[in-house]
Write a protein that holds these residues in place. Sequence first.
Motif, PDB file in Angstrom:
ATOM      1  N   ARG A  66       0.829  -1.211   0.000  1.00 39.67           N
ATOM      2  CA  ARG A  66       0.000   0.000   0.000  1.00 39.67           C
ATOM      3  C   ARG A  66       0.860   1.256   0.000  1.00 39.67           C
ATOM      4  NH1 ARG A  66      -3.539  -0.272   4.949  1.00 39.67           N
ATOM      5  NH2 ARG A  66      -1.765  -1.411   5.791  1.00 39.67           N
ATOM      6  N   LEU A  67       1.991   1.211   0.698  1.00 40.38           N
ATOM      7  CA  LEU A  67       2.891   2.351   0.676  1.00 40.38           C
ATOM      8  C   LEU A  67       3.476   2.548  -0.717  1.00 40.38           C
ATOM      9  CD1 LEU A  67       4.169   4.552   2.436  1.00 40.38           C
ATOM     10  CD2 LEU A  67       6.044   2.963   2.914  1.00 40.38           C
ATOM     11  N   GLU A  96      -5.399   6.357   4.750  1.00 45.97           N
ATOM     12  CA  GLU A  96      -5.843   7.738   4.585  1.00 45.97           C
ATOM     13  C   GLU A  96      -5.063   8.443   3.478  1.00 45.97           C
ATOM     14  OE1 GLU A  96      -5.177   9.222   8.460  1.00 45.97           O
ATOM     15  OE2 GLU A  96      -6.760   8.022   9.383  1.00 45.97           O
ATOM     16  N   THR A  97      -3.784   8.128   3.353  1.00 49.28           N
ATOM     17  CA  THR A  97      -2.987   8.724   2.281  1.00 49.28           C
ATOM     18  C   THR A  97      -3.464   8.258   0.913  1.00 49.28           C
ATOM     19  OG1 THR A  97      -1.088   8.785   3.782  1.00 49.28           O
ATOM     20  CG2 THR A  97      -0.645   9.064   1.443  1.00 49.28           C
ATOM     21  N   LEU A  98      -3.844   6.996   0.807  1.00 49.68           N
ATOM     22  CA  LEU A  98      -4.380   6.494  -0.459  1.00 49.68           C
ATOM     23  C   LEU A  98      -5.638   7.260  -0.863  1.00 49.68           C
ATOM     24  CD1 LEU A  98      -3.958   2.605  -0.186  1.00 49.68           C
ATOM     25  CD2 LEU A  98      -2.933   4.113  -1.887  1.00 49.68           C
ATOM     26  N   THR A 147      -8.186  11.050  -4.405  1.00 51.12           N
ATOM     27  CA  THR A 147      -9.130  12.160  -4.518  1.00 51.12           C
ATOM     28  C   THR A 147      -8.483  13.367  -5.188  1.00 51.12           C
ATOM     29  OG1 THR A 147     -10.176  11.403  -2.474  1.00 51.12           O
ATOM     30  CG2 THR A 147     -10.745  13.597  -3.241  1.00 51.12           C
ATOM     31  N   LEU A 148      -7.262  13.687  -4.795  1.00 54.78           N
ATOM     32  CA  LEU A 148      -6.565  14.829  -5.386  1.00 54.78           C
ATOM     33  C   LEU A 148      -6.297  14.596  -6.868  1.00 54.78           C
ATOM     34  CD1 LEU A 148      -5.114  17.530  -5.160  1.00 54.78           C
ATOM     35  CD2 LEU A 148      -3.078  16.306  -4.353  1.00 54.78           C
ATOM     36  N   LEU A 149      -5.907  13.374  -7.226  1.00 57.03           N
ATOM     37  CA  LEU A 149      -5.636  13.069  -8.635  1.00 57.03           C
ATOM     38  C   LEU A 149      -6.911  13.138  -9.476  1.00 57.03           C
ATOM     39  CD1 LEU A 149      -3.404  12.209 -10.601  1.00 57.03           C
ATOM     40  CD2 LEU A 149      -3.955   9.837 -10.086  1.00 57.03           C
TER      41      LEU A 149
END
Length: 777
Positions: free
Chosen positions: A328-329, A415-417, A422-424
């Motif tokens: 995931r990282l 949460e980072t995913l 969302t930003l992309l």
Amino acid sequence: MVVAFADKFDDNKVSRWRQHYVDYDKLIGIVSTAKKAGAAYENLARARPDIAAEVELTAEGTSNIDLGSSSVVVGDDRNEQTEGKELLPMKRNATGGYGSSGDIEGGDREAFKQKLAKRRKDIDAIKASFNAQLLAERDKASKFYVGEVELIEKRLELLIKTVQSNYELKPDPEKRRKRRDNMVLVKSVRTLIAEKNNVTDVIIDDEDDINEHAISVRKVLNETESVKRALVDLHRQTMLLRNFFVMNFTALVEVVKRFNAAFPRREVDVRMPGDYDGRLATGLGDRIVKIYAKWFTSGDVRQANAQLIIKKDDGLDMDWSQLRFGCRLGICLTLMVWLCYDCIWNLYAEGAVTPGGRSAFPVFRACGGLLIWHWCWGASVFTWRRYRINYIYLFDFNPIVVLDPAAIFNACVDETLVFLITLLLYYKASTNTMPDPFVPGLYPAFLVLYTVVKFIFPLKQRRPLWSAIIKVWTAPLTSPSFFHTYVADVFTSMVKVFLDLLWTLCFIFSGDFLIPDTVDAGDNRHEWQRSKWYKQYLVPIICLFPLYIRLMQCLRKFSDTGERVPNLPNAFKYTMSQVVTLFGAFFPVLYLRCTKDSGCGHISAFQIVWLAIFVFSSLYSWVWDVVMDWGLGRPEYGWLGPRLMFPSTFHYYGVIFADLILRFMWMQSLVPPSSGAHFELPAYLTFLNMTLELIRRTLWSFFRLENQHRTSTKHYAEHEHIEFVPLHFTTGHNHKYKQDKGRSGRRVLVEVLAVGFAVVVVCMLVVIAAQRANKQE
């Protein structure tokens, strides 16, 4: 094999004990030097074996190295008949001579003999140096090992004594011993804890039926978990010490074997001190297991051992789930690279605006700031646990609901995913590079909703956080604990985040998120952002509110304890920060700006005053961090402090220097945006400034908790000569500050009111002076 062992030896070192291990590389270096000297001597001796024989006979009685009268043999092969004989591996020929019998043409016999004797003495000196270094390394490791075992024994005895005094445990009448850990087996410690809190043992034995909302049951669970954690920590330290002994003993064996291989005619024996025995740590670990079994598993040693082994890593060493975390990282890093590539390509190839120039970027900046702090919190918990800083006790946390670092980092990755996806999607939709049936503003709205949900659920873990936040907001009305002051300090570092959250609320509730970036809204877009109530009221209040909270906490502590130091000097620090903010909010012409009429060289008196206050406040805050918050800056300790818990002094000096630089950036973050300041950061750099301040606060928290930990254990360090962390139940969350409450009288109350009145007067004078200066400009 030697290289493999050296790597394994280095990998298995405990970082905070690194300086106490045997210096394996140094010993191997001496052995290598001795081998080279021996080889050079042997090559020289082959030229004149008769002279070499004379030198050897002369050196036999004078160059023996005394390794101790009694010794423990390190190595398997020992030739007692050759002990004390030849120290050099001279090769004999068939007739018993040394090397060849040829002469050296034109050689001087006496000069050659002196040269050979000098080489022989050099070898003896190297061997003596090896012997001295070997004994020094052995004694260093032995002294530390024995001292740590004795320290753990004292901590264990103090733990037993504490549990006995709280629950009235008595020795087993059938098996009386000198040790205090021989408790009755009829009732476990958990049962006695339940009885103390008026909870039936039937409920406690069935954890599935526990009503976690019952206060008494929660006390039982908290106190039980606290005792378990103390035993688990002691057991883990004991196992690390056992590994310390094994690794050092093996290193000495390897070194001596190499030495004996180089000089087979004179084997070295290493005498081990009688108290340097691996059974010390092993026996102590077995004793802890038996105590755990008596207290919590009804005497079942196997079950106790299994529970201790399961819990001993305490979240520091992850298992195979690292693979899932790493995958995931990796996805997060891929999305970041993708986003950066799109931004750079669209900027230079098509001239498109980056996400920093989009209307909803402050929304992502606000949520990103909260996300970064979540990562920083995980790093803080990891660091505190790694270096045995008991933040659970210092913060009065419930041990049951506290997450370990692995769980925190896993949540951060999830949460980072969501944040990056969302930003992309928002950036793709706003630049029309992706067909999207939705309005692009729905993506930041979804991110806001997701963030709100994460702040509320799970309720069991979030309830203590919100309870602390409410108490922090009502600082003058509630007595602040150490955790409350910590939260308020974090709030002072999140001013930029709070400003973006304010912007986000206005952006969502005004409906502006439904307006696409491609629509020309003219001056009507974000009209609320230019209004007077937003720029001159809400924004300054948000900048001042965290400072106001800390100021009120300092005054409340002074009111409760009557201690002027450190409460009043700390209040003065936040008063100066408020003055800087007020100047920025109500006197925007104070900053150095370039105009067509006066140019850039005009500096008014208010500019000089403000710059002086800015520099003084930044330096004062930095000195307070180092001296008061961290307990450093003492000349007798190299400008650091006593009983440091982090392994390298470089960490302290590096963070002190970084804090000096970042303190000025923090003070700059208190200046309200759009104030016209010459040094005001552009919008795309605000996120960088926000990130650096959160990192600074994280570094600050490492040493702040370390200092508080040292203060909490100072009594035990001075009187018991041990580092003992009080248990969760021993004080009943009754820290020193809570014991000092209620000592204030009328005199203290008058001083508090006077200080508060002075702060208000200073703030009013700043506002009035700034407004007058504005009119003159």
